[in-house]
Design a protein around this motif. Structure first.
Motif, mmCIF file in Angstrom:
data_model
loop_
_atom_site.group_PDB
_atom_site.id
_atom_site.type_symbol
_atom_site.label_atom_id
_atom_site.label_comp_id
_atom_site.label_asym_id
_atom_site.label_seq_id
_atom_site.Cartn_x
_atom_site.Cartn_y
_atom_site.Cartn_z
ATOM 1 N N ALA A 59 9.273 6.682 2.425
ATOM 2 C CA ALA A 59 9.051 5.409 1.736
ATOM 3 C C ALA A 59 8.493 5.622 0.333
ATOM 4 C CB ALA A 59 8.105 4.533 2.550
ATOM 5 N N LEU A 60 7.678 6.667 0.156
ATOM 6 C CA LEU A 60 7.031 6.918 -1.134
ATOM 7 C C LEU A 60 7.874 7.772 -2.073
ATOM 8 C CD1 LEU A 60 4.581 5.737 0.381
ATOM 9 C CD2 LEU A 60 3.170 7.471 -0.751
ATOM 10 N N ALA A 61 8.943 8.350 -1.581
ATOM 11 C CA ALA A 61 9.736 9.283 -2.381
ATOM 12 C C ALA A 61 10.169 8.647 -3.704
ATOM 13 C CB ALA A 61 10.966 9.732 -1.599
ATOM 14 N N ALA A 79 -4.909 3.941 8.290
ATOM 15 C CA ALA A 79 -3.704 3.650 7.507
ATOM 16 C C ALA A 79 -3.844 4.168 6.080
ATOM 17 C CB ALA A 79 -3.442 2.149 7.508
ATOM 18 N N THR A 80 -5.021 3.999 5.498
ATOM 19 C CA THR A 80 -5.228 4.442 4.111
ATOM 20 C C THR A 80 -5.203 5.956 4.009
ATOM 21 O OG1 THR A 80 -6.561 2.465 3.694
ATOM 22 C CG2 THR A 80 -6.715 4.245 2.091
ATOM 23 N N ARG A 81 -5.805 6.647 4.981
ATOM 24 C CA ARG A 81 -5.746 8.114 4.961
ATOM 25 C C ARG A 81 -4.306 8.603 5.058
ATOM 26 N NH1 ARG A 81 -10.615 7.918 7.992
ATOM 27 N NH2 ARG A 81 -9.454 7.956 9.971
ATOM 28 N N ASN A 82 -3.517 7.957 5.918
ATOM 29 C CA ASN A 82 -2.116 8.346 6.051
ATOM 30 C C ASN A 82 -1.348 8.116 4.751
ATOM 31 O OD1 ASN A 82 -2.453 9.118 8.723
ATOM 32 N ND2 ASN A 82 -1.803 7.136 9.550
ATOM 33 N N LEU A 83 -1.598 6.972 4.117
ATOM 34 C CA LEU A 83 -0.918 6.660 2.867
ATOM 35 C C LEU A 83 -1.354 7.606 1.753
ATOM 36 C CD1 LEU A 83 0.977 4.626 1.371
ATOM 37 C CD2 LEU A 83 -1.109 3.419 0.705
ATOM 38 N N ALA A 84 -2.661 7.861 1.651
ATOM 39 C CA ALA A 84 -3.180 8.731 0.596
ATOM 40 C C ALA A 84 -2.636 10.146 0.744
ATOM 41 C CB ALA A 84 -4.705 8.742 0.626
ATOM 42 N N GLY A 85 -2.548 10.623 1.978
ATOM 43 C CA GLY A 85 -1.998 11.953 2.197
ATOM 44 C C GLY A 85 -0.540 12.039 1.781
ATOM 45 N N ALA A 87 0.898 10.110 -0.453
ATOM 46 C CA ALA A 87 0.954 9.993 -1.906
ATOM 47 C C ALA A 87 0.742 11.348 -2.567
ATOM 48 C CB ALA A 87 -0.094 8.990 -2.389
ATOM 49 N N ALA A 88 -0.176 12.141 -2.009
ATOM 50 C CA ALA A 88 -0.417 13.476 -2.555
ATOM 51 C C ALA A 88 0.785 14.391 -2.320
ATOM 52 C CB ALA A 88 -1.675 14.069 -1.913
ATOM 53 N N ARG A 89 1.365 14.322 -1.128
ATOM 54 C CA ARG A 89 2.490 15.205 -0.805
ATOM 55 C C ARG A 89 3.733 14.892 -1.626
ATOM 56 N NH1 ARG A 89 0.586 14.095 4.407
ATOM 57 N NH2 ARG A 89 2.243 12.560 4.746
ATOM 58 N N THR A 90 3.936 13.616 -1.939
ATOM 59 C CA THR A 90 5.168 13.213 -2.633
ATOM 60 C C THR A 90 5.016 13.201 -4.148
ATOM 61 O OG1 THR A 90 4.574 10.865 -2.365
ATOM 62 C CG2 THR A 90 5.975 11.855 -0.662
ATOM 63 N N GLY A 91 3.832 13.579 -4.648
ATOM 64 C CA GLY A 91 3.653 13.716 -6.087
ATOM 65 C C GLY A 91 3.347 12.442 -6.838
ATOM 66 N N ASP A 123 -10.615 10.951 -2.367
ATOM 67 C CA ASP A 123 -10.511 12.353 -1.963
ATOM 68 C C ASP A 123 -9.068 12.831 -1.837
ATOM 69 O OD1 ASP A 123 -13.267 12.414 -1.840
ATOM 70 O OD2 ASP A 123 -13.356 12.118 0.339
ATOM 71 N N SER A 124 -8.111 11.990 -2.180
ATOM 72 C CA SER A 124 -6.700 12.305 -1.940
ATOM 73 C C SER A 124 -6.149 13.388 -2.849
ATOM 74 C CB SER A 124 -5.854 11.042 -2.109
ATOM 75 O OG SER A 124 -5.877 10.605 -3.469
ATOM 76 N N GLY A 125 -6.786 13.593 -3.994
ATOM 77 C CA GLY A 125 -6.241 14.501 -4.982
ATOM 78 C C GLY A 125 -5.292 13.825 -5.947
ATOM 79 N N VAL A 126 -5.003 12.545 -5.702
ATOM 80 C CA VAL A 126 -4.149 11.752 -6.594
ATOM 81 C C VAL A 126 -5.058 10.960 -7.539
ATOM 82 C CG1 VAL A 126 -2.395 9.955 -6.721
ATOM 83 C CG2 VAL A 126 -2.399 11.555 -4.791
ATOM 84 N N PRO A 127 -4.794 10.938 -8.833
ATOM 85 C CA PRO A 127 -5.580 10.079 -9.733
ATOM 86 C C PRO A 127 -5.576 8.640 -9.215
ATOM 87 C CG PRO A 127 -4.189 11.558 -10.996
ATOM 88 C CD PRO A 127 -3.759 11.712 -9.565
ATOM 89 N N TRP A 128 -6.734 7.977 -9.242
ATOM 90 C CA TRP A 128 -6.858 6.720 -8.511
ATOM 91 C C TRP A 128 -7.623 5.653 -9.289
ATOM 92 C CZ3 TRP A 128 -11.942 5.296 -7.197
ATOM 93 C CH2 TRP A 128 -12.908 6.303 -7.361
ATOM 94 N N THR A 129 -7.436 4.428 -8.798
ATOM 95 C CA THR A 129 -8.173 3.254 -9.280
ATOM 96 C C THR A 129 -8.512 2.400 -8.073
ATOM 97 O OG1 THR A 129 -6.960 3.227 -11.384
ATOM 98 C CG2 THR A 129 -8.113 1.207 -10.756
ATOM 99 N N THR A 130 -9.756 1.940 -7.977
ATOM 100 C CA THR A 130 -10.158 1.026 -6.908
ATOM 101 C C THR A 130 -10.810 -0.218 -7.510
ATOM 102 O OG1 THR A 130 -10.431 2.721 -5.189
ATOM 103 C CG2 THR A 130 -11.699 0.693 -4.931
ATOM 104 N N LEU A 131 -10.341 -1.373 -7.073
ATOM 105 C CA LEU A 131 -10.900 -2.667 -7.486
ATOM 106 C C LEU A 131 -11.538 -3.341 -6.286
ATOM 107 C CD1 LEU A 131 -11.188 -5.055 -9.530
ATOM 108 C CD2 LEU A 131 -8.953 -5.850 -8.701
ATOM 109 N N ARG A 132 -12.752 -3.864 -6.486
ATOM 110 C CA ARG A 132 -13.437 -4.620 -5.438
ATOM 111 C C ARG A 132 -13.525 -6.088 -5.848
ATOM 112 N NH1 ARG A 132 -18.781 -0.757 -4.526
ATOM 113 N NH2 ARG A 132 -17.746 1.000 -3.454
#
Length: 263
Positions: A59-61, A79-85, A87-91, A123-132
């Protein structure tokens, strides 16, 4: 060809507002959902199970930006850990997450999963942004509408909200998605703070109803957290522009006696 922006929860309350903004900015969008459907108006739909971790990489490819809006009563952290992982694997080059104000301060199980989700993104290794963002107007309206059905309405005065309009959140989120990764950005709250009794009085006035309200005290650690304001936006928060009174007028009617904001 421009890489698609992948959005989980793209058909939900916030996603349905964000996706058109991304399309207006000229970006193709891929919406991740449990059930695939035909593409339409530059939006592709792919099926995936975030909790089970099935089909996420496919899905992320090709997506360089991943926006995580999907959530539920349980399992957000998984779910977020699965998605973050994935995201890191697919670049992926930018992982954007929407959390909630007070996530660190109120000892509720749901908020703990949101905080764990924030950590998984960071912690995913992907550059990130979080909004609260604070509580959406639609959520607060649902709460007070249900409470107003009671013959006597319990009204914990220590429970304060900073209701923010979903459209303000979508606009801010679009800026963040299309910008550079920024880490944990300032919270986004509504233009004013309201106690729950004030919100209830505004809703009752807008609907032309009267209900006696019974002051109650929230017990335990959660009650103490709310009395200390630990659910509210952090210092330096941004403020939306669409007010609770305007939202009531739009969705319920014209308030005869607008609620008074707590300053």
């Amino acid at each position: 060809m421009t890489a698609p922006i992948l959005v989980t929860g793209g058909t939900g309350t916030l996603g349905s507002l964000l996706v058109p903004l991304l399309r207006e900015a000229g970006h193709p969008v891929r919406v991740l959902s449990r059930h695939a459907r035909p593409a339409a108006d530059g939006v592709e739909f792919v099926s995936c199970d975030l909790l089970a971790g099935e089909g996420i990489d496919d899905a992320l490819a090709g997506a360089e930006t991943v926006v995580h809006l999907a959530g539920g009563p349980k399992g957000d952290d998984v779910a977020t850990r699965n998605l973050a992982g994935a995201a890191a694997r697919t670049g992926a080059r930018h992982l954007v997450y929407v959390s909630v104000t007070g996530v660190e301060g109120v000892p509720m199980a749901w908020l703990r999963t949101k905080l764990e989700s924030e950590r998984a993104v960071a912690d995913s290794g992907v550059p990130w942004t979080t909004l609260r963002p604070a509580q959406f107007h639609s959520l607060v309206l649902g709460i007070v509408a249900k409470m107003a059905k009671m013959p006597v309405v319990p009204a914990p005065g220590a429970l304060t909200f900073q209701p923010v309009d979903e459209r303000d959140v979508a606009a801010r989120l679009a800026e963040l998605v299309l910008g550079e990764p920024a880490g944990l950005v300032p919270d986004l709250a509504g233009p004013a703070d309201f106690t729950l009794p004030e919100l209830l009085r505004g809703y009752l006035a807008a609907t032309g109803r009267r209900r006696p309200m019974l002051p109650v005290r929230m017990p335990g650690k959660i009650g103490r957290a709310y009395r200390e304001g630990r659910n509210l936006a952090r210092q330096g928060a941004m403020r939306g522009t669409r007010t609770w009174e305007d939202y009531l007028a739009e969705h319920v009617g014209s308030p005869k006696e607008p609620a008074t904001a707590a300053r």
